[in-house]
Design a protein around this motif. Sequence first.
Motif, PDB file in Angstrom:
ATOM      1  N   ASP A 156       0.373  -1.093  -0.095  1.00 50.70           N
ATOM      2  CA  ASP A 156       0.632   0.045   0.318  1.00 50.70           C
ATOM      3  C   ASP A 156       0.745   1.076   0.163  1.00 50.70           C
ATOM      4  N   ALA A 157       2.101   1.387   0.564  1.00 50.82           N
ATOM      5  CA  ALA A 157       2.895   2.606   0.858  1.00 50.82           C
ATOM      6  C   ALA A 157       3.700   2.864  -0.647  1.00 50.82           C
ATOM      7  N   LEU A 158       3.563   1.265  -0.877  1.00 52.62           N
ATOM      8  CA  LEU A 158       4.251   1.891  -2.517  1.00 52.62           C
ATOM      9  C   LEU A 158       3.398   2.287  -3.252  1.00 52.62           C
ATOM     10  N   ARG A 159       2.114   1.921  -3.422  1.00 50.47           N
ATOM     11  CA  ARG A 159       1.191   1.925  -3.880  1.00 50.47           C
ATOM     12  C   ARG A 159       1.229   3.586  -4.156  1.00 50.47           C
ATOM     13  N   ASP A 160       0.706   4.385  -2.722  1.00 50.66           N
ATOM     14  CA  ASP A 160       1.015   5.330  -2.777  1.00 50.66           C
ATOM     15  C   ASP A 160       2.064   6.618  -2.836  1.00 50.66           C
ATOM     16  N   LEU A 161       2.933   5.705  -2.699  1.00 50.83           N
ATOM     17  CA  LEU A 161       4.212   6.343  -3.587  1.00 50.83           C
ATOM     18  C   LEU A 161       4.085   6.582  -4.658  1.00 50.83           C
ATOM     19  N   GLU A 162       3.657   5.178  -6.114  1.00 52.43           N
ATOM     20  CA  GLU A 162       3.615   5.569  -7.073  1.00 52.43           C
ATOM     21  C   GLU A 162       2.866   6.206  -7.450  1.00 52.43           C
ATOM     22  N   SER A 163       1.724   6.947  -7.219  1.00 51.87           N
ATOM     23  CA  SER A 163       0.900   7.765  -7.290  1.00 51.87           C
ATOM     24  C   SER A 163       0.947   9.056  -6.776  1.00 51.87           C
ATOM     25  N   ASP A 164       2.072   9.625  -6.068  1.00 53.27           N
ATOM     26  CA  ASP A 164       2.181  10.549  -5.669  1.00 53.27           C
ATOM     27  C   ASP A 164       3.231  10.845  -6.699  1.00 53.27           C
ATOM     28  N   ARG A 165       4.327  10.384  -6.780  1.00 53.31           N
ATOM     29  CA  ARG A 165       5.602  10.399  -7.993  1.00 53.31           C
ATOM     30  C   ARG A 165       4.595  10.551  -9.551  1.00 53.31           C
ATOM     31  N   ALA A 166       3.586  10.030 -10.215  1.00 53.46           N
ATOM     32  CA  ALA A 166       2.537  10.589 -11.047  1.00 53.46           C
ATOM     33  C   ALA A 166       2.096  11.756 -11.060  1.00 53.46           C
ATOM     34  N   ALA A 167       1.524  11.965 -10.161  1.00 50.46           N
ATOM     35  CA  ALA A 167       1.022  13.231  -9.507  1.00 50.46           C
ATOM     36  C   ALA A 167       1.394  14.345  -9.122  1.00 50.46           C
ATOM     37  N   LEU A 168       3.606  14.282  -9.625  1.00 52.16           N
ATOM     38  CA  LEU A 168       4.202  15.163  -9.153  1.00 52.16           C
ATOM     39  C   LEU A 168       4.793  15.612 -10.640  1.00 52.16           C
ATOM     40  N   ALA A 169       4.792  14.330 -11.482  1.00 51.84           N
ATOM     41  CA  ALA A 169       5.518  14.671 -12.548  1.00 51.84           C
ATOM     42  C   ALA A 169       4.357  15.299 -13.672  1.00 51.84           C
ATOM     43  N   HIS A 197      10.341  29.551 -14.881  1.00 47.61           N
ATOM     44  CA  HIS A 197      10.305  28.643 -14.735  1.00 47.61           C
ATOM     45  C   HIS A 197      10.384  27.365 -13.277  1.00 47.61           C
ATOM     46  N   ARG A 198      11.416  28.078 -12.542  1.00 42.52           N
ATOM     47  CA  ARG A 198      11.617  26.996 -11.270  1.00 42.52           C
ATOM     48  C   ARG A 198      10.397  27.504 -10.438  1.00 42.52           C
ATOM     49  N   ARG A 199       9.442  28.362 -10.217  1.00 45.81           N
ATOM     50  CA  ARG A 199       8.012  28.422  -9.267  1.00 45.81           C
ATOM     51  C   ARG A 199       7.442  28.275 -10.053  1.00 45.81           C
ATOM     52  N   ILE A 200       7.184  27.654 -11.724  1.00 47.74           N
ATOM     53  CA  ILE A 200       5.137  27.023 -12.525  1.00 47.74           C
ATOM     54  C   ILE A 200       6.618  25.392 -12.465  1.00 47.74           C
ATOM     55  N   THR A 201       6.596  25.696 -12.528  1.00 50.19           N
ATOM     56  CA  THR A 201       6.918  23.591 -12.389  1.00 50.19           C
ATOM     57  C   THR A 201       7.856  22.805 -11.146  1.00 50.19           C
ATOM     58  N   GLY A 202       8.129  23.670 -10.457  1.00 48.54           N
ATOM     59  CA  GLY A 202       9.011  23.394  -9.127  1.00 48.54           C
ATOM     60  C   GLY A 202      10.058  22.295  -9.417  1.00 48.54           C
ATOM     61  N   ILE A 203      10.768  22.573 -10.582  1.00 46.26           N
ATOM     62  CA  ILE A 203      11.810  21.659 -10.844  1.00 46.26           C
ATOM     63  C   ILE A 203      13.136  22.361 -10.213  1.00 46.26           C
ATOM     64  N   ARG A 204      14.360  21.158  -9.861  1.00 44.31           N
ATOM     65  CA  ARG A 204      14.760  21.204  -9.225  1.00 44.31           C
ATOM     66  C   ARG A 204      16.194  20.610 -10.114  1.00 44.31           C
ATOM     67  N   PRO A 205      17.336  21.588  -9.408  1.00 44.99           N
ATOM     68  CA  PRO A 205      18.208  20.816 -10.342  1.00 44.99           C
ATOM     69  C   PRO A 205      18.612  19.389 -10.044  1.00 44.99           C
ATOM     70  N   ARG A 206      18.094  18.705  -9.002  1.00 49.09           N
ATOM     71  CA  ARG A 206      18.870  16.903  -8.191  1.00 49.09           C
ATOM     72  C   ARG A 206      17.369  16.764  -9.250  1.00 49.09           C
ATOM     73  N   SER A 207      15.888  17.156  -9.581  1.00 47.51           N
ATOM     74  CA  SER A 207      15.689  15.345  -9.961  1.00 47.51           C
ATOM     75  C   SER A 207      15.846  16.364 -11.555  1.00 47.51           C
ATOM     76  N   VAL A 208      16.279  16.572 -12.127  1.00 43.44           N
ATOM     77  CA  VAL A 208      16.760  16.663 -13.384  1.00 43.44           C
ATOM     78  C   VAL A 208      16.919  14.947 -14.500  1.00 43.44           C
ATOM     79  N   GLY A 209      18.169  14.518 -13.435  1.00 42.01           N
ATOM     80  CA  GLY A 209      18.657  13.534 -14.184  1.00 42.01           C
ATOM     81  C   GLY A 209      19.569  13.313 -14.945  1.00 42.01           C
ATOM     82  N   GLY A 210      19.923  12.208 -15.590  1.00 39.36           N
ATOM     83  CA  GLY A 210      21.421  12.596 -16.600  1.00 39.36           C
ATOM     84  C   GLY A 210      20.992  12.272 -17.894  1.00 39.36           C
ATOM     85  N   ARG A 211      19.801  12.610 -17.849  1.00 42.85           N
ATOM     86  CA  ARG A 211      19.760  12.369 -19.392  1.00 42.85           C
ATOM     87  C   ARG A 211      19.317  14.085 -19.725  1.00 42.85           C
TER      88      ARG A 211
END
Length: 146
Positions: free
Chosen positions: A9-22, A71-85
């Motif tokens: 249940d915790a993993l499913r909730d985490l997955e839905s939170d990630r999808a909502a954030l994305a 961009h940061r205000r609208i999306t909330g993207i931080r440099p550490r969340s970008v990823g290598g690609r």
Amino acid sequence: MENESVARDALRDLESDRAALAGRIVAPAWLHAAFALAAAWYVLVPAFGESVRAPAVWGLALVLLVLLWLHRRITGIRPRSVGGRGWAVFAVACVAVLVLLVVSLGLVASLSPWWALAPAVVCFGVVYWTNVAFERLTRENLRRGA
């Protein structure tokens, strides 16, 4: 058995939170276009006289800082969340802009200032495309939880 159910249940909730954030980090199209226009302007600067070049570059630096803040205000993207690609796409965009700036300088020096429009238009397209790809890769990175 109960612990496994709680963990699932915790993993499913985490997955839905990630999808909502994305899904929340989508930038408006005008922001992609603004970054592309700023890059195209940078490539176009050699077409202007010496008295215009320095203020244009400083003004462009200010515009880019404002766009990055927006961009940061609208999306909330931080440099550490970008990823290598995502960072690789960003690097491609930076190299492309510099190459197109060199092409623009060469065209202005050898032909006419009007020829700087051609690399500026190409730059707009490249930066718009890489900006959209950067956002898509960042969303995928957040969805995966990397």
